[in-house]
Write a protein that holds these residues in place. Structure first.
Motif, PDB file in Angstrom:
ATOM      1  N   LYS A 211       0.838  -1.200   0.000  1.00 55.27           N
ATOM      2  CA  LYS A 211       0.000   0.000   0.000  1.00 55.27           C
ATOM      3  C   LYS A 211       0.876   1.254   0.000  1.00 55.27           C
ATOM      4  CE  LYS A 211      -3.742   2.215   2.511  1.00 55.27           C
ATOM      5  NZ  LYS A 211      -4.587   2.186   3.708  1.00 55.27           N
TER       6      LYS A 211
ATOM      7  N   THR B  55      -6.671  -5.736  -1.279  1.00 55.60           N
ATOM      8  CA  THR B  55      -7.941  -5.670  -0.552  1.00 55.60           C
ATOM      9  C   THR B  55      -7.963  -6.724   0.554  1.00 55.60           C
ATOM     10  OG1 THR B  55      -9.083  -7.277  -1.973  1.00 55.60           O
ATOM     11  CG2 THR B  55      -9.159  -4.933  -2.644  1.00 55.60           C
ATOM     12  N   GLU B  56      -8.868  -6.542   1.497  1.00 55.41           N
ATOM     13  CA  GLU B  56      -9.028  -7.502   2.601  1.00 55.41           C
ATOM     14  C   GLU B  56      -9.409  -8.881   2.061  1.00 55.41           C
ATOM     15  OE1 GLU B  56      -8.863  -7.274   6.163  1.00 55.41           O
ATOM     16  OE2 GLU B  56      -7.670  -5.515   5.680  1.00 55.41           O
TER      17      GLU B  56
ATOM     18  N   LYS C  66      -8.623 -10.124  -0.981  1.00 48.90           N
ATOM     19  CA  LYS C  66      -7.421 -10.709  -1.598  1.00 48.90           C
ATOM     20  C   LYS C  66      -6.450 -11.217  -0.533  1.00 48.90           C
ATOM     21  CE  LYS C  66      -7.346  -8.251  -5.977  1.00 48.90           C
ATOM     22  NZ  LYS C  66      -6.630  -7.301  -6.833  1.00 48.90           N
TER      23      LYS C  66
ATOM     24  N   THR D  77      -2.462  -1.471  -3.654  1.00 52.56           N
ATOM     25  CA  THR D  77      -3.322  -1.856  -2.544  1.00 52.56           C
ATOM     26  C   THR D  77      -3.826  -3.290  -2.693  1.00 52.56           C
ATOM     27  OG1 THR D  77      -4.016   0.427  -2.299  1.00 52.56           O
ATOM     28  CG2 THR D  77      -5.428  -1.233  -1.287  1.00 52.56           C
TER      29      THR D  77
END
Length: 166
Positions: free
Chosen positions: A106, A113-114, A116, A111
């Motif tokens: 990040k 994701t939660e 992923k 970024t």
């Protein structure tokens, strides 16, 4: 301009009018450089600093240092993220490593994701976790990282407890 107010002009030493302004500029510059010296890594400071550099020079060199290697750092971190396996570490250590890599990604503009992050746990676990992987995969909605981690931890503690009874 108010006395003591920092501006780009003061930091970059543009349009100083009197000796007092120049003296004040040197004082402000010294304070900012002191902040750099007390917060930056020593090895990094050796790379970016020189005897005659100003605070603005330090900032520009620091900015350039991190921007120049951003893409290669991103590629390295993505490789690590995709290839980190649980191996002999615990679920907690494994998840901590993945979360740190996600945070580092990040920072360089990539970024994760939660979801992923949760999926990466599923991809990299060994066969002894396949039962819990099936449960997590079929959970609707798909669990976020923390929930998936907690499900793995519960499974891990149950396995440890059942092994002790044998």
């Amino acid at each position: 301009m108010c006395r003591g107010t920092l501006s780009y002009r003061r930091i970059s030493r543009k349009s100083l009018t009197s000796g007092d302004d120049e003296e004040e500029w040197y004082l402000v510059d010294a304070h900012i450089k002191l902040w750099f010296y007390s917060t930056c890594d020593l090895e990094l400071l050796q790379i970016i600093s020189s005897d005659d550099c100003t605070a603005k020079d330090l900032w520009n060199k620091l900015d350039g240092f991190f921007r120049n290697n951003k893409m290669s750092r991103m590629l390295q971190l993505q490789y690590q993220f995709c290839n980190t396996k649980i191996s002999s570490s615990s679920i907690t250590e494994f998840c901590h490593t993945l979360k740190n890599l996600s945070d580092d990604l990040k920072d360089v503009g990539s970024t994760i994701t939660e979801i992923k992050l949760g999926m990466q746990i599923l991809r990299q676990t060994p066969p002894c976790y396949h039962n819990i992987v099936d449960v997590i995969t079929n959970t609707k909605p798909f669990p976020l990282f923390i929930k998936a981690k907690n499900m793995f931890l519960l499974h891990e503690s149950r396995e440890a407890t059942s092994d002790s009874f044998i």
